[in-house]
Design a protein around this motif. Structure first.
Motif, mmCIF file in Angstrom:
data_model
loop_
_atom_site.group_PDB
_atom_site.id
_atom_site.type_symbol
_atom_site.label_atom_id
_atom_site.label_comp_id
_atom_site.label_asym_id
_atom_site.label_seq_id
_atom_site.Cartn_x
_atom_site.Cartn_y
_atom_site.Cartn_z
ATOM 1 N N SER A 60 0.938 -1.273 -0.002
ATOM 2 C CA SER A 60 -0.156 -0.181 -0.049
ATOM 3 C C SER A 60 0.960 1.021 -0.079
ATOM 4 O O SER A 60 2.144 0.947 0.373
ATOM 5 N N PRO A 61 0.432 2.388 -0.260
ATOM 6 C CA PRO A 61 1.173 3.561 -0.365
ATOM 7 C C PRO A 61 1.682 3.773 1.193
ATOM 8 O O PRO A 61 2.711 4.434 1.474
ATOM 9 N N GLN A 62 1.031 3.634 2.009
ATOM 10 C CA GLN A 62 1.499 3.737 3.413
ATOM 11 C C GLN A 62 2.703 2.700 3.673
ATOM 12 O O GLN A 62 3.272 3.431 4.470
ATOM 13 N N GLN A 63 2.622 1.702 3.558
ATOM 14 C CA GLN A 63 3.381 0.819 3.746
ATOM 15 C C GLN A 63 4.648 1.348 2.900
ATOM 16 O O GLN A 63 5.806 1.085 3.423
ATOM 17 N N ALA A 64 4.678 1.472 1.749
ATOM 18 C CA ALA A 64 5.548 1.893 1.118
ATOM 19 C C ALA A 64 6.256 3.132 1.648
ATOM 20 O O ALA A 64 7.626 3.172 1.640
ATOM 21 N N LYS A 65 5.716 4.030 2.269
ATOM 22 C CA LYS A 65 6.301 5.104 3.020
ATOM 23 C C LYS A 65 7.000 4.669 4.127
ATOM 24 O O LYS A 65 7.964 5.214 4.599
ATOM 25 N N ALA A 66 6.473 3.789 5.030
ATOM 26 C CA ALA A 66 6.907 3.131 6.157
ATOM 27 C C ALA A 66 8.183 2.495 5.880
ATOM 28 O O ALA A 66 9.179 2.508 6.534
ATOM 29 N N LEU A 67 8.329 1.750 4.759
ATOM 30 C CA LEU A 67 9.343 1.104 4.203
ATOM 31 C C LEU A 67 10.553 1.957 3.934
ATOM 32 O O LEU A 67 11.927 1.934 4.152
ATOM 33 N N LEU A 68 10.303 3.162 3.180
ATOM 34 C CA LEU A 68 11.143 4.190 2.873
ATOM 35 C C LEU A 68 11.860 4.527 4.072
ATOM 36 O O LEU A 68 13.226 4.952 4.153
ATOM 37 N N ARG A 69 10.961 4.898 5.329
ATOM 38 C CA ARG A 69 11.644 5.603 6.219
ATOM 39 C C ARG A 69 12.675 4.258 7.059
ATOM 40 O O ARG A 69 13.787 4.651 7.562
ATOM 41 N N VAL A 70 12.329 3.053 7.059
ATOM 42 C CA VAL A 70 12.851 2.242 7.807
ATOM 43 C C VAL A 70 14.115 1.625 6.791
ATOM 44 O O VAL A 70 15.128 1.682 7.619
ATOM 45 N N LEU A 71 14.147 1.982 5.610
ATOM 46 C CA LEU A 71 15.314 1.784 4.819
ATOM 47 C C LEU A 71 16.384 2.776 5.124
ATOM 48 O O LEU A 71 17.423 2.738 5.055
ATOM 49 N N GLU A 72 15.855 4.154 5.040
ATOM 50 C CA GLU A 72 16.700 5.153 5.172
ATOM 51 C C GLU A 72 17.323 5.051 6.530
ATOM 52 O O GLU A 72 18.479 5.366 6.467
ATOM 53 N N GLN A 73 16.730 4.793 7.618
ATOM 54 C CA GLN A 73 17.322 4.973 8.896
ATOM 55 C C GLN A 73 18.433 3.729 8.676
ATOM 56 O O GLN A 73 19.506 3.913 9.543
ATOM 57 N N ASN A 74 18.018 2.710 8.459
ATOM 58 C CA ASN A 74 18.979 1.508 8.487
ATOM 59 C C ASN A 74 20.354 1.935 7.263
ATOM 60 O O ASN A 74 21.350 1.458 7.710
ATOM 61 N N VAL A 75 20.008 2.337 6.372
ATOM 62 C CA VAL A 75 21.260 2.982 5.470
ATOM 63 C C VAL A 75 22.099 3.983 6.179
ATOM 64 O O VAL A 75 23.310 3.789 6.145
ATOM 65 N N VAL A 76 21.497 4.716 6.816
ATOM 66 C CA VAL A 76 22.291 5.847 7.818
ATOM 67 C C VAL A 76 22.950 5.171 8.973
ATOM 68 O O VAL A 76 24.208 5.290 9.022
ATOM 69 N N GLN A 77 22.402 4.267 9.577
ATOM 70 C CA GLN A 77 23.241 3.375 10.550
ATOM 71 C C GLN A 77 24.245 2.476 10.000
ATOM 72 O O GLN A 77 25.500 2.523 10.504
ATOM 73 N N TYR A 78 24.012 1.789 8.726
ATOM 74 C CA TYR A 78 25.137 1.055 8.200
ATOM 75 C C TYR A 78 26.284 1.928 7.610
ATOM 76 O O TYR A 78 27.370 1.699 7.916
ATOM 77 N N GLU A 79 26.030 3.162 7.111
ATOM 78 C CA GLU A 79 27.104 4.167 6.657
ATOM 79 C C GLU A 79 27.864 4.641 7.711
ATOM 80 O O GLU A 79 28.988 4.859 7.691
ATOM 81 N N ASN A 80 27.267 4.819 8.829
ATOM 82 C CA ASN A 80 27.883 5.581 10.089
ATOM 83 C C ASN A 80 28.760 4.214 10.499
ATOM 84 O O ASN A 80 29.723 4.851 11.077
ATOM 85 N N ALA A 81 28.396 3.020 10.490
ATOM 86 C CA ALA A 81 29.194 2.023 11.094
ATOM 87 C C ALA A 81 30.334 1.734 10.066
ATOM 88 O O ALA A 81 31.607 1.313 10.566
ATOM 89 N N PHE A 82 30.066 1.496 8.787
ATOM 90 C CA PHE A 82 30.992 0.954 7.996
ATOM 91 C C PHE A 82 31.405 1.790 6.669
ATOM 92 O O PHE A 82 32.289 1.657 5.767
ATOM 93 N N GLY A 83 30.797 3.162 6.594
ATOM 94 C CA GLY A 83 31.250 4.032 5.653
ATOM 95 C C GLY A 83 30.297 4.121 4.372
ATOM 96 O O GLY A 83 29.376 3.374 4.484
ATOM 97 N N GLU A 84 30.673 5.436 3.601
ATOM 98 C CA GLU A 84 29.659 5.454 2.839
ATOM 99 C C GLU A 84 29.314 4.218 1.607
ATOM 100 O O GLU A 84 30.437 3.586 1.230
ATOM 101 N N ILE A 85 28.089 4.203 1.332
ATOM 102 C CA ILE A 85 27.783 3.018 0.317
ATOM 103 C C ILE A 85 27.777 3.730 -1.209
ATOM 104 O O ILE A 85 27.188 4.759 -1.320
ATOM 105 N N LYS A 86 28.802 3.131 -1.997
ATOM 106 C CA LYS A 86 28.801 3.996 -3.226
ATOM 107 C C LYS A 86 27.964 3.405 -4.468
ATOM 108 O O LYS A 86 28.082 2.104 -4.467
ATOM 109 N N LEU A 87 27.440 4.144 -5.183
ATOM 110 C CA LEU A 87 26.726 3.382 -6.341
ATOM 111 C C LEU A 87 27.521 3.486 -7.537
ATOM 112 O O LEU A 87 28.412 4.507 -7.812
ATOM 113 N N ASP A 88 27.465 2.485 -8.399
ATOM 114 C CA ASP A 88 28.059 2.602 -9.716
ATOM 115 C C ASP A 88 27.595 3.809 -10.441
ATOM 116 O O ASP A 88 26.258 4.385 -10.785
#
Length: 97
Positions: A60-88
């Protein structure tokens, strides 16, 4: 205004639950839902890529937005721990799978 207490959540895996690795996610969106297709991408040659899709998930659009927030929080935590994730950089002009 008080925030209601969070309920206790019990996670139960369905009998057909499975885990898989995906390095490709495609997204289709319409007014009612978001459709994510997961697959594995393999580079066949310099100019040929093969994607084998194995699972589609509707959100649902609501669940997609909730997923966006969870992914964003986890990516920030990952990058804080391991460094920037670089895209091709070759993918910057086209779709990211």
């Amino acid at each position: 205004m008080t925030i209601p207490a969070q309920p206790n959540v019990k996670l139960i895996n369905a009998p057909d639950y499975r885990e898989a690795y995906a390095n490709s996610v495609q997204m289709r969106v319409n007014v009612w839902d978001f459709f994510m297709v997961f697959g594995t991408l393999q580079q066949q040659t310099e100019t040929q890529v093969e994607i084998r899709n194995f699972q589609g998930i509707y959100l649902s659009p609501q669940q997609a937005k909730a997923l966006l927030r969870v992914l964003e929080q986890n990516v920030v935590q990952y990058e804080n721990a391991f460094g920037e994730i670089k895209l091709d950089p070759r993918m910057a002009a086209g779709p990211i799978h």
